[in-house]
Design a protein around this motif. Structure first.
Motif, PDB file in Angstrom:
ATOM      1  N   GLY A  72      40.479  54.387  51.531  1.00 61.72           N
ATOM      2  CA  GLY A  72      39.707  53.146  51.585  1.00 61.72           C
ATOM      3  C   GLY A  72      39.527  52.525  50.211  1.00 61.72           C
ATOM      4  O   GLY A  72      39.613  51.298  50.053  1.00 61.72           O
ATOM      5  N   LEU A  73      39.283  53.364  49.210  1.00 63.97           N
ATOM      6  CA  LEU A  73      39.158  52.848  47.840  1.00 63.97           C
ATOM      7  C   LEU A  73      40.469  52.241  47.358  1.00 63.97           C
ATOM      8  O   LEU A  73      40.476  51.204  46.694  1.00 63.97           O
ATOM      9  CB  LEU A  73      38.705  53.962  46.899  1.00 63.97           C
ATOM     10  N   VAL A  74      41.577  52.883  47.679  1.00 61.40           N
ATOM     11  CA  VAL A  74      42.882  52.339  47.287  1.00 61.40           C
ATOM     12  C   VAL A  74      43.119  50.989  47.962  1.00 61.40           C
ATOM     13  O   VAL A  74      43.573  50.039  47.316  1.00 61.40           O
ATOM     14  CB  VAL A  74      44.014  53.343  47.631  1.00 61.40           C
ATOM     15  N   VAL A  75      42.780  50.887  49.245  1.00 67.09           N
ATOM     16  CA  VAL A  75      42.944  49.617  49.956  1.00 67.09           C
ATOM     17  C   VAL A  75      42.064  48.539  49.336  1.00 67.09           C
ATOM     18  O   VAL A  75      42.512  47.403  49.130  1.00 67.09           O
ATOM     19  CB  VAL A  75      42.644  49.792  51.463  1.00 67.09           C
ATOM     20  N   CYS A  76      40.818  48.874  49.014  1.00 65.83           N
ATOM     21  CA  CYS A  76      39.919  47.894  48.384  1.00 65.83           C
ATOM     22  C   CYS A  76      40.452  47.430  47.039  1.00 65.83           C
ATOM     23  O   CYS A  76      40.420  46.233  46.730  1.00 65.83           O
ATOM     24  CB  CYS A  76      38.527  48.485  48.223  1.00 65.83           C
ATOM     25  N   LEU A  77      40.946  48.368  46.253  1.00 65.93           N
ATOM     26  CA  LEU A  77      41.510  47.987  44.955  1.00 65.93           C
ATOM     27  C   LEU A  77      42.737  47.095  45.123  1.00 65.93           C
ATOM     28  O   LEU A  77      42.902  46.116  44.383  1.00 65.93           O
ATOM     29  CB  LEU A  77      41.862  49.232  44.148  1.00 65.93           C
ATOM     30  N   LEU A  78      43.593  47.421  46.068  1.00 68.23           N
ATOM     31  CA  LEU A  78      44.776  46.584  46.301  1.00 68.23           C
ATOM     32  C   LEU A  78      44.383  45.184  46.765  1.00 68.23           C
ATOM     33  O   LEU A  78      44.990  44.193  46.339  1.00 68.23           O
ATOM     34  CB  LEU A  78      45.691  47.238  47.329  1.00 68.23           C
ATOM     35  N   VAL A  79      43.370  45.097  47.615  1.00 65.84           N
ATOM     36  CA  VAL A  79      42.914  43.780  48.070  1.00 65.84           C
ATOM     37  C   VAL A  79      42.355  42.984  46.896  1.00 65.84           C
ATOM     38  O   VAL A  79      42.639  41.787  46.749  1.00 65.84           O
ATOM     39  CB  VAL A  79      41.867  43.927  49.200  1.00 65.84           C
ATOM     40  N   LEU A  80      41.569  43.628  46.041  1.00 61.73           N
ATOM     41  CA  LEU A  80      41.017  42.927  44.881  1.00 61.73           C
ATOM     42  C   LEU A  80      42.101  42.483  43.910  1.00 61.73           C
ATOM     43  O   LEU A  80      42.020  41.405  43.317  1.00 61.73           O
ATOM     44  CB  LEU A  80      40.009  43.828  44.158  1.00 61.73           C
ATOM     45  N   ILE A  81      43.123  43.302  43.753  1.00 59.22           N
ATOM     46  CA  ILE A  81      44.210  42.949  42.841  1.00 59.22           C
ATOM     47  C   ILE A  81      45.068  41.833  43.425  1.00 59.22           C
ATOM     48  O   ILE A  81      45.485  40.914  42.716  1.00 59.22           O
ATOM     49  CB  ILE A  81      45.066  44.201  42.525  1.00 59.22           C
ATOM     50  N   MET A  82      45.331  41.901  44.734  1.00 64.61           N
ATOM     51  CA  MET A  82      46.248  40.957  45.368  1.00 64.61           C
ATOM     52  C   MET A  82      45.591  39.646  45.795  1.00 64.61           C
ATOM     53  O   MET A  82      46.292  38.693  46.117  1.00 64.61           O
ATOM     54  CB  MET A  82      46.895  41.615  46.600  1.00 64.61           C
ATOM     55  N   ALA A  83      44.279  39.567  45.823  1.00 67.73           N
ATOM     56  CA  ALA A  83      43.599  38.368  46.329  1.00 67.73           C
ATOM     57  C   ALA A  83      43.986  37.101  45.567  1.00 67.73           C
ATOM     58  O   ALA A  83      44.326  36.088  46.195  1.00 67.73           O
ATOM     59  CB  ALA A  83      42.095  38.580  46.330  1.00 67.73           C
ATOM     60  N   PRO A  84      43.956  37.088  44.242  1.00 66.38           N
ATOM     61  CA  PRO A  84      44.332  35.843  43.551  1.00 66.38           C
ATOM     62  C   PRO A  84      45.797  35.466  43.779  1.00 66.38           C
ATOM     63  O   PRO A  84      46.124  34.292  43.969  1.00 66.38           O
ATOM     64  CB  PRO A  84      44.075  36.147  42.075  1.00 66.38           C
ATOM     65  N   ILE A  85      46.671  36.453  43.782  1.00 63.74           N
ATOM     66  CA  ILE A  85      48.095  36.186  43.974  1.00 63.74           C
ATOM     67  C   ILE A  85      48.347  35.683  45.391  1.00 63.74           C
ATOM     68  O   ILE A  85      49.067  34.708  45.601  1.00 63.74           O
ATOM     69  CB  ILE A  85      48.919  37.464  43.699  1.00 63.74           C
ATOM     70  N   ALA A  86      47.736  36.351  46.376  1.00 61.29           N
ATOM     71  CA  ALA A  86      47.922  35.944  47.772  1.00 61.29           C
ATOM     72  C   ALA A  86      47.360  34.550  48.015  1.00 61.29           C
ATOM     73  O   ALA A  86      47.941  33.766  48.765  1.00 61.29           O
ATOM     74  CB  ALA A  86      47.270  36.955  48.701  1.00 61.29           C
ATOM     75  N   GLY A  87      46.250  34.226  47.371  1.00 65.39           N
ATOM     76  CA  GLY A  87      45.671  32.891  47.528  1.00 65.39           C
ATOM     77  C   GLY A  87      46.608  31.814  47.015  1.00 65.39           C
ATOM     78  O   GLY A  87      46.801  30.777  47.664  1.00 65.39           O
ATOM     79  N   ASP A  88      47.214  32.032  45.861  1.00 57.64           N
ATOM     80  CA  ASP A  88      48.158  31.053  45.314  1.00 57.64           C
ATOM     81  C   ASP A  88      49.399  30.923  46.186  1.00 57.64           C
ATOM     82  O   ASP A  88      49.883  29.814  46.436  1.00 57.64           O
ATOM     83  CB  ASP A  88      48.572  31.452  43.895  1.00 57.64           C
ATOM     84  N   VAL A  89      49.910  32.054  46.662  1.00 58.81           N
ATOM     85  CA  VAL A  89      51.110  32.021  47.509  1.00 58.81           C
ATOM     86  C   VAL A  89      50.809  31.297  48.818  1.00 58.81           C
ATOM     87  O   VAL A  89      51.595  30.446  49.273  1.00 58.81           O
ATOM     88  CB  VAL A  89      51.624  33.456  47.770  1.00 58.81           C
ATOM     89  N   LEU A  90      49.696  31.619  49.450  1.00 54.66           N
ATOM     90  CA  LEU A  90      49.353  30.957  50.707  1.00 54.66           C
ATOM     91  C   LEU A  90      49.115  29.467  50.513  1.00 54.66           C
ATOM     92  O   LEU A  90      49.474  28.659  51.366  1.00 54.66           O
ATOM     93  CB  LEU A  90      48.119  31.620  51.330  1.00 54.66           C
ATOM     94  N   GLU A  91      48.544  29.105  49.394  1.00 55.55           N
ATOM     95  CA  GLU A  91      48.285  27.690  49.130  1.00 55.55           C
ATOM     96  C   GLU A  91      49.588  26.915  48.980  1.00 55.55           C
ATOM     97  O   GLU A  91      49.731  25.818  49.525  1.00 55.55           O
ATOM     98  CB  GLU A  91      47.445  27.546  47.857  1.00 55.55           C
ATOM     99  N   THR A  92      50.560  27.472  48.292  1.00 59.58           N
ATOM    100  CA  THR A  92      51.832  26.769  48.132  1.00 59.58           C
ATOM    101  C   THR A  92      52.653  26.768  49.428  1.00 59.58           C
ATOM    102  O   THR A  92      53.357  25.820  49.706  1.00 59.58           O
ATOM    103  CB  THR A  92      52.678  27.394  47.009  1.00 59.58           C
ATOM    104  N   LEU A  93      52.548  27.821  50.227  1.00 55.56           N
ATOM    105  CA  LEU A  93      53.323  27.884  51.465  1.00 55.56           C
ATOM    106  C   LEU A  93      52.791  26.954  52.545  1.00 55.56           C
ATOM    107  O   LEU A  93      53.557  26.393  53.329  1.00 55.56           O
ATOM    108  CB  LEU A  93      53.342  29.317  52.014  1.00 55.56           C
ATOM    109  N   PHE A  94      51.492  26.771  52.604  1.00 55.31           N
ATOM    110  CA  PHE A  94      50.896  26.085  53.744  1.00 55.31           C
ATOM    111  C   PHE A  94      50.252  24.753  53.381  1.00 55.31           C
ATOM    112  O   PHE A  94      49.225  24.398  53.933  1.00 55.31           O
ATOM    113  CB  PHE A  94      49.885  26.996  54.421  1.00 55.31           C
TER     114      PHE A  94
END
Length: 107
Positions: free
Chosen positions: A47-69
């Motif tokens: 669970g800690l690993v998943v939380c860390l991955l979500v925190l790390i990937m959130a800014p990148i995923a937000g930018d990618v989703l914004e450009t895609l959609f």
């Protein structure tokens, strides 16, 4: 002079000692507690690993989703829902070690 051998007395007696259900239950409970603690620690670590991955990937995923959609909300829903379902299945497989999903009976 020979020493007294309790093992020889045991074999001479010929009777098999009775099973002790209390002892057996205590041993099984101890094993269950150890397994529970080990699995709990493993799940907390995952669970800690998943939380860390979500925190790390959130800014990148937000930018990618914004450009895609940028085109519209309908496309966003059509693509985001399968992606979310895939991510949930991957997380389920990773946490459980097997891909066995029980869906509710809808019929």
């Amino acid at each position: 002079m020979r020493e007294h051998d309790p093992l020889q007395d045991f074999f001479r007696a010929g009777d098999v000692p009775a099973r002790d259900p209390g002892f057996r239950l205590a041993v099984m409970a101890d094993i269950a507690r150890r397994r529970f603690r080990r699995e709990l620690a493993e799940r907390l670590g995952q669970g800690l690993v998943v939380c860390l991955l979500v925190l790390i990937m959130a800014p990148i995923a937000g930018d990618v989703l914004e450009t895609l959609f940028r085109g519209g909300e309908a496309r966003f829903a059509l693509v985001t829902l399968p992606l979310a379902l895939g991510a949930a299945l991957i997380g389920h497989f990773w946490l459980n070690g097997r891909l066995h999903v029980r869906l509710p009976n809808l019929l």
